[in-house]
Design a protein around this motif. Structure first.
Motif, PDB file in Angstrom:
ATOM      1  N   UNK A   1      -0.970  10.096   3.936  1.00 15.28           N
ATOM      2  CA  UNK A   1      -1.846   9.471   2.954  1.00 15.28           C
ATOM      3  C   UNK A   1      -2.014   7.975   3.226  1.00 15.28           C
ATOM      4  N   UNK A   2      -1.084   7.405   3.965  1.00 16.03           N
ATOM      5  CA  UNK A   2      -1.115   5.947   4.144  1.00 16.03           C
ATOM      6  C   UNK A   2      -0.543   5.573   5.512  1.00 16.03           C
TER       7      UNK A   2
ATOM      8  N   UNK B   1       3.261   6.264  -2.746  1.00 14.17           N
ATOM      9  CA  UNK B   1       4.439   7.138  -2.734  1.00 14.17           C
ATOM     10  C   UNK B   1       4.204   8.371  -3.602  1.00 14.17           C
ATOM     11  N   UNK B   2       4.429   9.560  -3.066  1.00 13.63           N
ATOM     12  CA  UNK B   2       4.224  10.779  -3.854  1.00 13.63           C
ATOM     13  C   UNK B   2       5.232  10.870  -4.998  1.00 13.63           C
ATOM     14  N   UNK B   3       4.855  11.554  -6.038  1.00 17.20           N
ATOM     15  CA  UNK B   3       5.773  11.823  -7.138  1.00 17.20           C
ATOM     16  C   UNK B   3       6.327  13.231  -6.952  1.00 17.20           C
TER      17      UNK B   3
ATOM     18  N   UNK C   1       0.830  -1.208   0.000  1.00 18.19           N
ATOM     19  CA  UNK C   1       0.000   0.000   0.000  1.00 18.19           C
ATOM     20  C   UNK C   1       0.860   1.252   0.000  1.00 18.19           C
ATOM     21  N   UNK C   2       1.880   1.209   0.821  1.00 17.18           N
ATOM     22  CA  UNK C   2       2.751   2.375   0.956  1.00 17.18           C
ATOM     23  C   UNK C   2       3.455   2.653  -0.375  1.00 17.18           C
ATOM     24  N   UNK C   3       3.942   1.591  -1.005  1.00 15.36           N
ATOM     25  CA  UNK C   3       4.626   1.752  -2.291  1.00 15.36           C
ATOM     26  C   UNK C   3       3.685   2.417  -3.300  1.00 15.36           C
TER      27      UNK C   3
ATOM     28  N   UNK D   1       8.933  16.983   4.528  1.00 11.19           N
ATOM     29  CA  UNK D   1       7.580  17.229   4.026  1.00 11.19           C
ATOM     30  C   UNK D   1       7.108  16.082   3.146  1.00 11.19           C
ATOM     31  N   UNK D   2       8.041  15.592   2.343  1.00 16.98           N
ATOM     32  CA  UNK D   2       7.744  14.462   1.468  1.00 16.98           C
ATOM     33  C   UNK D   2       7.301  13.261   2.304  1.00 16.98           C
ATOM     34  N   UNK D   3       8.082  12.940   3.336  1.00 20.60           N
ATOM     35  CA  UNK D   3       7.784  11.786   4.188  1.00 20.60           C
ATOM     36  C   UNK D   3       6.457  11.990   4.925  1.00 20.60           C
TER      37      UNK D   3
END
Ligand code: ADP
Ligand code: ZN
Length: 724
Positions: free
Chosen positions: A705-706, A658-660, A653-655, A697-699
């Protein structure tokens, strides 16, 4: 953060722990400011917390519960509160979890305990016996003492003293039950610095008046880095400030404390895991009161509530022990730099083998760079030579090659000491069935069990699991087929005892069997010349001076090089350099012999040539080409669960979630370095980004989201130590 306006009727209070915070409370008639340590109601219990700022107004005023009380303790300094906020954002942890590192409960927060002493009172005793007269005469000095001390000094009975107290001739005064820590004296005993040391010390002293700066103090072991930064500590004391010296836990030795005492006339306040909890509470309080002026401690000392910190030294700054890997994952060196920045004072990073990060910071001008070129006095760097194990094989079943054996023989015949270094505890790292090839593994972790001969056990170094060595192979059932494979320090000690039965030998490792005290004892006997051959793990690499040590033999220099992680190479270089540098620290020249299968590797070549800078430059190029730290950034996510299916599903799910983003890529999921640990399956994602990227911020947005399901634990590691 903002101060609290007097007119505000609510405050936000941060509670130590993992809860999202802070929460609002009514002031309850108290005059409160940021940093005040308070007790607040939380559900049905009372909780400890710290006033963090004005109320957020999220909860209507009428519904707020009041702060119950303020502790009679100094508030947490503003810089420390700011550090907690900043660090929580940086390491992606709840602020309360970071606050827990800085707070202590119980005794530390109670007002200091008092005791009663007695001094000359206003009244004259009616009847003056010779005994009473002696006490009265003594009391002319105006000092206050316990009844027992009066009795002893005046050679009278305690009853006589009590009589004088009752008569009002001695009066009681309340004083703190514990005397403040002794004050280090900056002028106690300095040394005459060499011109290079003097120049470096003067630069460090000047920095004390210049606001924030970071300085890399770079010099080989024995060049006098400690003597040099002691001068800056002394100057900081003279200016009335507090100073902190951070050392890797392992280097916090008796020897360092004695050296400090020789320089400053008393021991510093100590802060590390060996210090009793009650003593740490007292030290915490003394630091908060400004009474403890200098603290020497391990990484968590960084969170002590210094009200007037003006200098931090991080010695052995490259050491991976500064990285806290459990709970709140942080690098104490990096956080220390931030504390200095927030506090507007200098920080000094000292090392003979700087981390690539600090090296690049110095090369690019963000850090100042001070070098001490040579060893102090007549001591010279040891001659370092490689032994090619492909050509110079040890006899079968043994691990010391002929040239190393010969060198030990020579040292022994001259009455000089040798150190054999092998970074492996126990007897043998591996136990293999000779019939079927089965290797004995830990049932809870993905690791081989290590044989410990003295204890007659096979043990897991990760979870502590132990079992007896089996007579028959658990796989194929063959009897007496399990053979020890490879050496640990115990096995080397066996070989040494066999070759030189007369020699005095000892093992120094952090092993449970030998314990920290016994290791300390071995190191001290070594320093005192009572040991001929010391066999040790990395515990011997740091902080100790062995004046009669002239030979260092590295049994397996390649250990740590397999796998291809650039950070592992950096560490191996640091460790080998440091260990080799143990030889020849006094007036006798030293020599180091490194047994290796890869003599052509540039790391081995650089070690042998004593050319650290060439090695660093080459590694730096590699890192830059790969975009690895410090030229890019990493964050690791470790997912773990006792339920393998659950962690696998969450990883998928996490994969997918993952944000782009430009400049960021996600690797994984892959098995973590320890794919199984204490019965839990562990997977790892790596986020790799370009250098100027808001990786936190990315993390954060990814995890928002998950979020992990209940039975999966997730740990975020910003700037992980290993890159693979
Ligand atoms: P480093 O911290 O770089 O390993 P140290 O400060 O421990 O170096 O110095 C190595 C040894 O040399 C120590 O025993 C130290 O007391 C001694 N030493 C260094 N500089 C001087 C000096 N200027 N005068 C006297 N002894 C010195
Ligand atoms: Zn285990």
């Amino acid at each position: 953060m903002d101060d609290i306006p007097a007119t505000a009727d609510s405050v936000s209070v941060l509670l130590p722990g993992g809860a999202p915070g802070p929460f609002d409370y009514a002031k309850g008639g108290l005059d409160l400011k940021r940093g005040d340590i308070v007790e607040v109601p939380l559900g049905r219990r009372a909780a400890l917390g710290v006033v963090w700022g004005p109320g957020t107004g999220e909860v209507p005023r009428e519904k707020l519960k009041p702060v119950a009380a303020r502790f009679d303790a100094p508030p947490l300094p503003a810089v420390l509160c700011d550090l907690v906020d900043w660090m929580a954002g940086y390491v992606v942890a709840p602020p309360g979890a970071v606050l827990a590192l800085a707070l202590r409960s119980g005794e530390a927060l109670a007002p200091p305990k008092l005791k009663t002493l007695y001094r000359r009172g206003p009244l004259e005793p009616a009847r003056l016996t010779p005994q009473r007269q002696r006490v009265i005469d003594l009391a002319a000095d105006g000092l206050a003492r316990t009844p027992a001390d009066w009795a002893e000094l005046a050679h009278v009975g305690v009853a006589t003293v009590k009589g004088l107290i009752d008569a009002g001739a001695l009066e009681g005064v309340e004083v703190p039950a514990f005397s403040p820590p002794p004050s280090p004296d900056p002028d106690h005993a300095g040394v005459d610095l060499s011109p290079a040391q003097r120049a470096a010390a003067e630069a460090l002293i000047a920095a004390l008046d210049g606001g924030f700066s970071a300085t890399l103090l770079d010099g080989v072991t024995g060049s006098g880095k400690t003597e040099t930064y002691f001068e800056a500590v002394a100057a900081c004391l003279k200016r009335g400030g507090q100073a902190l010296i951070l050392l890797p836990e392992i280097a916090l030795t008796h020897q360092f404390m004695e050296r400090f005492e020789a320089r400053f006339g008393c021991r510093p306040s100590e802060w590390h895991s060996d210090v009793k909890s009650s003593e740490r509470s007292r030290t915490w309080r003394q630091v908060a009161e400004g009474e403890a002026r200098i603290v020497v401690g391990a990484r968590s000392a960084l969170f002590l509530p210094f009200p007037d910190l003006r200098l931090v030294i991080v010695d052995e700054e490259h050491d991976s022990a500064f990285k806290q890997e459990e709970g709140v994952v942080y690098h104490a060196r990096d956080m220390a730099v931030m504390r200095a920045r927030l506090g507007g004072f200098p920080i000094v990073l000292a090392s003979a083998t700087p981390s690539l990060e600090s090296w690049v910071n110095a090369a690019q001008g963000r850090y100042r760079h001070l070098s001490l070129p040579a060893r102090f006095g007549v001591a010279v760097m040891p001659a370092i030579a490689l032994i090619d194990l492909r050509r110079q094989r040890p006899p079968s079943g043994r691990f010391l090659s002929p040239p190393l054996e010969e060198a030990i023989e020579t040292a022994l015949s001259r009455g000089e000491q040798s150190l054999l270094f092998l970074n492996r505890r126990g007897y043998a790292p591996l136990n293999i069935c000779q019939a079927c090839g089965h290797r004995i593994e830990c049932p809870n972790c993905s690791s081989w069990l290590v044989e410990h001969r003295f204890r007659m056990k096979l043990a897991c170094h990760h979870c502590g699991y132990e079992r007896a060595k089996p007579h028959a192979c658990p796989q194929c059932g063959a009897e007496n087929s399990i053979a020890s494979s490879g050496p640990g320090v115990e096995r080397i000690a066996e070989e040494v005892a066999h070759l030189w039965p007369e020699a005095r030998t000892a093992i120094a490792s952090s092993d449970v069997l030998h314990g920290p005290r016994q290791t300390q004892d071995a190191l001290e006997r070594m320093a005192a010349g009572q040991i001929d051959i010391l066999i040790g793990t990395q515990i011997v690499a740091k902080g100790h001076n062995f004046p009669n040590l002239t030979l260092v033999g590295v049994v397996d220099a390649d250990l740590g090089l397999s796998g291809g992680d650039p950070r592992a190479r950096e560490r191996t270089f640091q460790l080998l350099h440091q260990v080799a540098g143990r030889a020849g620290r006094a007036d006798k020249p030293g020599r180091a012999l490194l047994q290796t299968h890869q003599p052509d590797d540039r790391l081995m070549q650089a070690i042998a040539a004593g050319d650290r800078d060439r090695f660093l430059a080459a590694e730096m190029e590699d890192r830059e080409r790969l975009g690895f730290p410090p030229f890019g950034r990493f964050a690791a996510l470790i997912l773990s669960s006792a339920d393998e299916g659950l962690v696998d599903a969450y990883a998928r799910d996490l994969a997918a979630a993952a944000p782009q983003a430009d400049g960021a890529s996600v690797w994984g999921p892959a098995p973590a370095l320890m794919a199984r640990l204490r019965g839990r399956t562990r997977l790892r994602f790596l986020v790799k980004t370009v250098r100027n990227f808001r990786i936190q911020d990315f993390v954060r947005s990814w995890l928002a989201a998950c979020p992990p399901p209940g039975k999966v634990r997730l740990s975020v590691d910003i700037d992980p130590q290993s890159f693979l």
